[in-house]
Scaffold this active site. Structure first.
Site, PDB file in Angstrom:
ATOM      1  CG  HIS A 130      89.481-120.213 -40.317  1.00 49.01           C
ATOM      2  ND1 HIS A 130      89.281-119.558 -39.115  1.00 49.01           N
ATOM      3  CD2 HIS A 130      90.752-120.696 -40.286  1.00 49.01           C
ATOM      4  CE1 HIS A 130      90.386-119.635 -38.390  1.00 49.01           C
ATOM      5  NE2 HIS A 130      91.293-120.332 -39.072  1.00 49.01           N
ATOM      6  CG  HIS A 179      94.322-119.348 -34.959  1.00 46.52           C
ATOM      7  ND1 HIS A 179      93.086-119.869 -34.651  1.00 46.52           N
ATOM      8  CD2 HIS A 179      94.453-119.440 -36.310  1.00 46.52           C
ATOM      9  CE1 HIS A 179      92.488-120.258 -35.779  1.00 46.52           C
ATOM     10  NE2 HIS A 179      93.290-120.004 -36.795  1.00 46.52           N
ATOM     11  CG  ASP A 183      94.348-122.081 -41.791  1.00 47.61           C
ATOM     12  OD1 ASP A 183      93.386-121.699 -41.112  1.00 47.61           O
ATOM     13  OD2 ASP A 183      95.430-121.473 -41.828  1.00 47.61           O
ATOM     14  CD  GLU A 233      99.013-118.519 -38.976  1.00 45.37           C
ATOM     15  OE1 GLU A 233      98.840-118.776 -40.177  1.00 45.37           O
ATOM     16  OE2 GLU A 233      98.144-117.953 -38.271  1.00 45.37           O
ATOM     17  CG  HIS A 267      93.264-124.912 -37.915  1.00 41.99           C
ATOM     18  ND1 HIS A 267      94.421-124.529 -37.276  1.00 41.99           N
ATOM     19  CD2 HIS A 267      92.784-123.773 -38.474  1.00 41.99           C
ATOM     20  CE1 HIS A 267      94.626-123.232 -37.459  1.00 41.99           C
ATOM     21  NE2 HIS A 267      93.639-122.755 -38.200  1.00 41.99           N
TER      22      HIS A 267
END
Length: 335
Positions: free
Chosen positions: A17, A195, A276, A198, A15
């Site tokens: 980005h 996702h 992340d 969250e 995970h």
């Protein structure tokens, strides 16, 4: 604390980005190179701006930073810089999410984005022995129609992309909004991920599972709201890609000591640890491992299980998974 064990622990990051790995120093350098004005006079000012109260606060500056990425070389430098950090932390494999719409909306071509990122991943596999694959994420605050345009733009580069994801502002943008584009993406051979849970509640996770048919849940913290959902996730053998420091930075969790990760493991959920958007959330993957280990007093066995999950629930072929897990088992046995 198990700092040395964590440092050398073979692991995968599932995970991540790529736009969220944009370190202030590199952002400043590329902005200067491209002669783009950013609203910060120094690297220190950028770092000071990396303080958030919620997901939207973060997204505002995240998109602002992405504006300096214009040329293939920019995307190459961004990606290779991250992959060098992977090598330094014994991340053996990483699954990189990228947001084409963040760039195509600014007039940067899909080809420029994917070419820079994919060339960096190839060079890193050769030079750094870090394998990777790409996840094309749709921005959920935009329309499904816009996502379809991105899907269409991706098709000439299908051989470079393994999966599709769904990210950006979760509240008010449920997975069901993207039902048709996910169906079309799967038809094109992309593996569906998203996702969910969250900031959205457990219903969003149900939708991601039942409507989008996802094979892995990114975040998933709010799955714990629904005992039936937990049992369903376990039954389907679906992993959660949890991001501890991200969760505290965005106020999803008020304190790492209250993070549900240990509870998730005890329930039998397949959890992995990830960074992340590490440039924005205070740490790369090893820092996440160290922080959560300290906060929840995780054992060496738990760390081994988390690392094993990261390989087991990666999108790699079975044989590659076996090679990495064997390496992990050897390391665990000898340390």
């Amino acid at each position: 604390m198990l700092k040395n064990f964590i440092q050398n622990l073979p692991k995968a990051e599932l995970h991540l980005h790529i736009e969220g790995t944009f370190e202030p120093e590199l952002m400043f350098e590329i902005a200067k190179r491209n002669n783009i004005q950013i609203p910060f006079a120094s690297v220190e000012e950028i770092k000071a701006a990396y303080e958030f109260d919620c997901l939207q606060d973060f997204l505002d500056i995240y998109y602002q930073g992405a504006n300096v990425l214009i040329h293939e070389q920019d995307f190459y430098d961004l990606t290779y810089s991250y992959l060098q950090k992977c090598a330094a932390q014994n991340v053996r494999h990483t699954e990189i999410m990228f947001d084409p719409q963040t760039h195509t909306d600014r007039g940067v071509s899909f080809e420029t984005v994917i070419s820079g990122i994919s060339k960096a991943t190839k060079d890193a596999e050769k030079n750094l022995q870090v394998s990777s694959l790409l996840i094309m994420s749709y921005l959920r605050h935009l329309s499904e129609e816009e996502a379809f345009k991105t899907l269409e733009a991706s098709l000439p580069f299908k051989h470079l992309i393994t999966a599709v994801g769904l990210d950006s502002s979760e509240k008010g943008n449920p997975p069901s909004k993207f039902k048709n584009v996910f169906k079309a993406s799967v038809k094109e051979g992309y593996i569906p991920l998203a996702h969910a849970g969250e900031e959205g509640n457990a219903d969003y996770v149900w939708e991601a599972l039942d409507i989008l048919g996802i094979q892995r849940i990114d975040h998933g913290n709010n799955s714990l709201q629904d005992p039936k959902l937990i049992q369903e996730i376990i039954k389907r053998d679906i992993a959660l890609t949890v991001c501890p420091l991200s969760n505290t930075a965005l106020q999803v969790v008020d304190d790492l000591k209250n993070h549900p990760l240990k509870k998730m493991l005890d329930m039998g959920l397949k959890v992995t640890i990830n960074s992340d958007d590490p440039a924005y959330f205070g740490g790369q993957i090893n820092t996440n491992f160290e922080a959560i280990t300290s906060a929840l007093d995780l054992s060496k066995d738990m760390l081994y299980q988390l690392a094993k999950n990261s390989f087991q629930y990666s999108l790699l072929p079975s044989k590659r998974k076996e090679i990495y897990i064997k390496e992990l088992d050897t390391y665990n046995k000898n340390n």
